[in-house]
Design an enzyme around this catalytic site. Structure first.
Site, PDB file in Angstrom:
ATOM      1  N   LEU A  67      43.787 -13.726  80.076  1.00 43.68           N
ATOM      2  CA  LEU A  67      44.028 -15.551  79.871  1.00 43.68           C
ATOM      3  C   LEU A  67      42.808 -15.357  79.064  1.00 43.68           C
ATOM      4  O   LEU A  67      41.637 -14.991  78.667  1.00 43.68           O
ATOM      5  CB  LEU A  67      43.148 -15.784  81.432  1.00 43.68           C
ATOM      6  CG  LEU A  67      43.873 -15.369  82.534  1.00 43.68           C
ATOM      7  CD1 LEU A  67      43.705 -15.681  84.001  1.00 43.68           C
ATOM      8  CD2 LEU A  67      45.324 -15.018  82.537  1.00 43.68           C
ATOM      9  N   ARG A  68      42.691 -16.695  78.049  1.00 40.78           N
ATOM     10  CA  ARG A  68      42.657 -16.739  76.770  1.00 40.78           C
ATOM     11  C   ARG A  68      41.663 -18.025  76.654  1.00 40.78           C
ATOM     12  O   ARG A  68      40.666 -18.267  76.106  1.00 40.78           O
ATOM     13  CB  ARG A  68      42.897 -16.829  76.069  1.00 40.78           C
ATOM     14  CG  ARG A  68      44.678 -15.944  75.583  1.00 40.78           C
ATOM     15  CD  ARG A  68      44.112 -14.748  75.212  1.00 40.78           C
ATOM     16  NE  ARG A  68      45.032 -14.146  74.300  1.00 40.78           N
ATOM     17  CZ  ARG A  68      44.277 -12.275  74.446  1.00 40.78           C
ATOM     18  NH1 ARG A  68      43.324 -12.457  74.867  1.00 40.78           N
ATOM     19  NH2 ARG A  68      45.805 -11.255  73.781  1.00 40.78           N
ATOM     20  N   ASN A  98      37.297 -10.587  77.023  1.00 34.36           N
ATOM     21  CA  ASN A  98      37.583 -11.191  75.839  1.00 34.36           C
ATOM     22  C   ASN A  98      38.074 -12.122  75.565  1.00 34.36           C
ATOM     23  O   ASN A  98      38.722 -12.562  74.651  1.00 34.36           O
ATOM     24  CB  ASN A  98      37.918 -10.303  74.535  1.00 34.36           C
ATOM     25  CG  ASN A  98      39.504 -10.094  75.083  1.00 34.36           C
ATOM     26  OD1 ASN A  98      40.111  -9.800  76.174  1.00 34.36           O
ATOM     27  ND2 ASN A  98      40.045  -9.209  74.137  1.00 34.36           N
ATOM     28  N   ASP A 156      36.893  -4.476  76.790  1.00 29.59           N
ATOM     29  CA  ASP A 156      38.019  -3.880  76.825  1.00 29.59           C
ATOM     30  C   ASP A 156      38.500  -4.766  75.925  1.00 29.59           C
ATOM     31  O   ASP A 156      38.561  -6.047  75.371  1.00 29.59           O
ATOM     32  CB  ASP A 156      39.250  -4.800  77.837  1.00 29.59           C
ATOM     33  CG  ASP A 156      40.744  -4.091  77.530  1.00 29.59           C
ATOM     34  OD1 ASP A 156      41.007  -3.110  77.514  1.00 29.59           O
ATOM     35  OD2 ASP A 156      41.864  -5.626  77.391  1.00 29.59           O
ATOM     36  N   HIS A 236      44.975   1.053  80.076  1.00 29.96           N
ATOM     37  CA  HIS A 236      46.427   1.379  79.278  1.00 29.96           C
ATOM     38  C   HIS A 236      46.401   2.973  78.531  1.00 29.96           C
ATOM     39  O   HIS A 236      46.084   2.775  77.262  1.00 29.96           O
ATOM     40  CB  HIS A 236      46.246   0.191  78.124  1.00 29.96           C
ATOM     41  CG  HIS A 236      44.938  -0.090  77.613  1.00 29.96           C
ATOM     42  ND1 HIS A 236      44.768   1.083  76.392  1.00 29.96           N
ATOM     43  CD2 HIS A 236      44.820  -1.275  77.435  1.00 29.96           C
ATOM     44  CE1 HIS A 236      43.250   0.131  76.032  1.00 29.96           C
ATOM     45  NE2 HIS A 236      43.242  -0.978  76.342  1.00 29.96           N
ATOM     46  N   ASN A 282      48.366  -2.661  70.779  1.00 30.20           N
ATOM     47  CA  ASN A 282      47.135  -1.471  70.891  1.00 30.20           C
ATOM     48  C   ASN A 282      46.480  -0.873  72.245  1.00 30.20           C
ATOM     49  O   ASN A 282      46.505  -1.480  73.429  1.00 30.20           O
ATOM     50  CB  ASN A 282      45.776  -2.103  70.628  1.00 30.20           C
ATOM     51  CG  ASN A 282      44.451  -0.465  70.034  1.00 30.20           C
ATOM     52  OD1 ASN A 282      44.871   0.100  69.752  1.00 30.20           O
ATOM     53  ND2 ASN A 282      43.295  -1.307  69.858  1.00 30.20           N
ATOM     54  N   ASP A 309      48.137  -5.640  81.108  1.00 27.96           N
ATOM     55  CA  ASP A 309      47.438  -5.653  79.598  1.00 27.96           C
ATOM     56  C   ASP A 309      48.267  -6.940  79.232  1.00 27.96           C
ATOM     57  O   ASP A 309      48.557  -7.215  77.614  1.00 27.96           O
ATOM     58  CB  ASP A 309      47.418  -4.950  78.480  1.00 27.96           C
ATOM     59  CG  ASP A 309      46.680  -4.349  78.009  1.00 27.96           C
ATOM     60  OD1 ASP A 309      45.951  -5.518  77.616  1.00 27.96           O
ATOM     61  OD2 ASP A 309      46.831  -3.684  76.990  1.00 27.96           O
ATOM     62  N   GLY A 328      49.586  -6.804  70.724  1.00 23.72           N
ATOM     63  CA  GLY A 328      49.790  -7.244  72.321  1.00 23.72           C
ATOM     64  C   GLY A 328      50.844  -7.621  72.550  1.00 23.72           C
ATOM     65  O   GLY A 328      51.701  -8.819  71.663  1.00 23.72           O
TER      66      GLY A 328
HETATM   67  O1  DOR Z   1      47.042  -4.889  72.329  1.00 21.51           O
HETATM   68  C1  DOR Z   1      46.209  -5.254  72.539  1.00 21.51           C
HETATM   69  N1  DOR Z   1      45.773  -6.553  73.568  1.00 21.51           N
HETATM   70  N2  DOR Z   1      44.937  -4.666  72.894  1.00 21.51           N
HETATM   71  C2  DOR Z   1      44.105  -4.478  73.407  1.00 21.51           C
HETATM   72  O2  DOR Z   1      42.980  -4.242  74.326  1.00 21.51           O
HETATM   73  C3  DOR Z   1      43.123  -6.109  73.413  1.00 21.51           C
HETATM   74  C4  DOR Z   1      44.439  -6.669  74.230  1.00 21.51           C
HETATM   75  C5  DOR Z   1      44.519  -8.485  73.385  1.00 21.51           C
HETATM   76  O3  DOR Z   1      43.216  -8.900  74.082  1.00 21.51           O
HETATM   77  O4  DOR Z   1      45.755  -9.333  72.635  1.00 21.51           O
HETATM   78 ZN    ZN Z   2      43.905  -5.363  77.193  1.00 21.48          ZN
END
Ligand code: DOR
Ligand code: ZN
Length: 434
Positions: A67-68, A98, A156, A236, A282, A309, A328
């Site tokens: 969630l951002r 993150n 992560d 993942h 990733n 993810d 992502g």
């Molecule tokens: O694809 C990804 N997006 N891998 C990650 O490890 C982080 C994630 C993201 O926070 O966007």
């Molecule tokens: Zn992740």
């Protein structure tokens, strides 16, 4: 308030499998009976949900989402992410730390939980950071984080490069009975790679990431988990070497668990042809041999969990050159359908799927889960045969970065209930094909 879920096939792995009726009273499961038998409780206020032809499962849990909020609310807020989860059939999610600021102290964890409480839809169990600011240098205060409500620890998005720090993190987390969730990536080996290393990358002029960039770290973390006798969860998983390493470790009795995401068992690196940045993540999409190893890992229990993810990004970060695009894809509203494809294709059983999306994540994060009398009525109803087309324009998520838009799917979550409250319902078969 009484709710009756009637005539569905109730599957609670290791506990129940049959056509049953479930009575819910004041948010809790109060009776479970063979379908058609007389229930004790009667009331004119009874709401009846006809689940015939559908699967009734313990609420699905997505242990790995982004969630951002706080920091990047234009991509996803706690409220929109929770709604996206509900529409995808999830009753609980674990957001990664993150954010900006990073969830590396009790105040941020409390903030996330407060916002989740205001959203009042799915349950939120935050994952806090291993290291302060995800800097890989100094550990956070795990006691404070646990006290505030964090259920696991992860950097992560980044690996913990320093093996000594990772060892200390595992020892420290063990004291609080919290699992470490590891993002396994050797950054030096991954270098400036953006896709899987191999012929596809070369033909497209893109820098590759070898499988070993992941599996080296999987093996290191397994070794550290063995050394510290702690609990390790590998995030993942995308490569065959990682699957094999985890399988071997489990055979030795190491307390390691693992997850993969729907894109790794659905797509291969071939999907990147055409430079669609919604195929960039990733770790990257791998070869068909890797995908096959993931299928085998799911089938034999090496991979315990399916997690999305869910990584929302806006057009600004995705409508750019492939190597510049953010990593992502979103996953909450497509996960159940893509995972059901594994069942339709005979890779895993329906019970196996429910284990990987409900029973196992609940066990790892330490929460109550199941269709049992007295348990909270966190329930998902799935229509395994509902045919529909994925339309990302209708998603609850604020972002649209999915490679699955327009895909024809069979099966989806049609009802999500948390604590007896229906938070998503699509029981009408409006788009069912005639
Ligand atoms: O694809 C990804 N997006 N891998 C990650 O490890 C982080 C994630 C993201 O926070 O966007
Ligand atoms: Zn992740």
């Amino acid at each position: 308030m009484l709710v009756l879920i009637k005539g569905g096939r109730v599957i609670d792995p290791g506990n129940l499998d049959g056509i049953m009726d479930i009575l819910i009273k004041d948010g809790k499961i109060s009776e479970i009976k063979e379908h058609g038998s007389k229930l004790k409780a009667q009331s004119s206020k009874l709401k009846v949900i006809d689940a015939s032809g559908k699967i009734v499962t313990p609420g699905l849990i997505d242990m790995h989402v982004h969630l951002r909020e706080p920091g990047h609310e234009y991509k996803e807020t706690i409220e929109s992410g929770c709604l996206s989860a509900a529409y995808g059939g999830f009753t609980a999610i674990c957001p990664m730390p993150n954010t900006n600021p990073v969830n590396d102290n009790g105040q941020i964890t409390e903030y996330i939980l407060k916002k989740a409480g205001i959203a009042d839809t799915v349950r939120v169990y935050p994952v806090a950071a291993i290291s302060k600011g995800l800097n890989g240098k100094s550990l956070c205060e795990y006691g404070e984080l646990k006290e505030a409500g964090a259920i696991a620890l992860s950097d992560d998005g980044y690996p913990v490069r320093d093996s000594q720090l990772m060892r200390r993190a595992m020892e420290y987390a063990k004291g609080f009975s919290m699992p470490i969730i590891s993002h396994c990536e050797d950054l030096n080996l991954a270098a400036n790679g953006v896709v899987n290393e191999g012929a596809v990358a070369t033909s497209m002029g893109l820098a590759g990431i070898p499988n070993a960039a992941e599996s080296i770290m999987v093996m290191r973390d397994i070794a550290l988990c063995e050394l510290t006798e702690s609990r390790l969860h590998i995030a993942h998983v995308s490569t065959k070497e990682s699957v094999q390493a985890i399988r071997n470790a489990k055979k030795r009795g190491v307390k390691v668990t693992a997850e993969t995401a729907p894109h790794y068992f659905t797509l291969t690196e071939d999907a990147i042809k055409g430079y669609n940045t919604n195929t960039k993540m990733n770790p990257p999409l791998r070869s068909s041999q890797d995908r096959e190893a993931i299928w085998e890992g799911l089938a034999d229990g090496t991979i315990d969990i399916i997690a999305t993810d869910h990584a929302p990004h806006s057009y600004i970060e995705k409508e750019v050159e492939f190597d510049q695009a953010a990593n992502g894809i979103i996953g909450l509203e497509t996960s159940v359908s893509l995972s059901l494809k594994l069942v339709h294709d005979g890779v895993i059983s329906l019970t196996g799927l429910i284990e990987k999306m409900s029973t196992n994540p609940a066990r790892i994060i330490g929460i109550e889960n199941g269709i049992k009398i007295g348990y909270s009525a966190d329930i998902t109803i799935i229509d395994p045969d509902l045919s529909y087309k994925i339309d990302s324009g209708k998603f609850q998520s604020l972002s649209r970065n999915t490679p699955f838009n327009g895909w024809d799917m069979k099966g989806k979550a049609v009802l999500t209930m948390v604590g007896g409250k229906i938070i998503f319902e699509e029981m009408v078969s409006a788009n069912r094909k005639p």
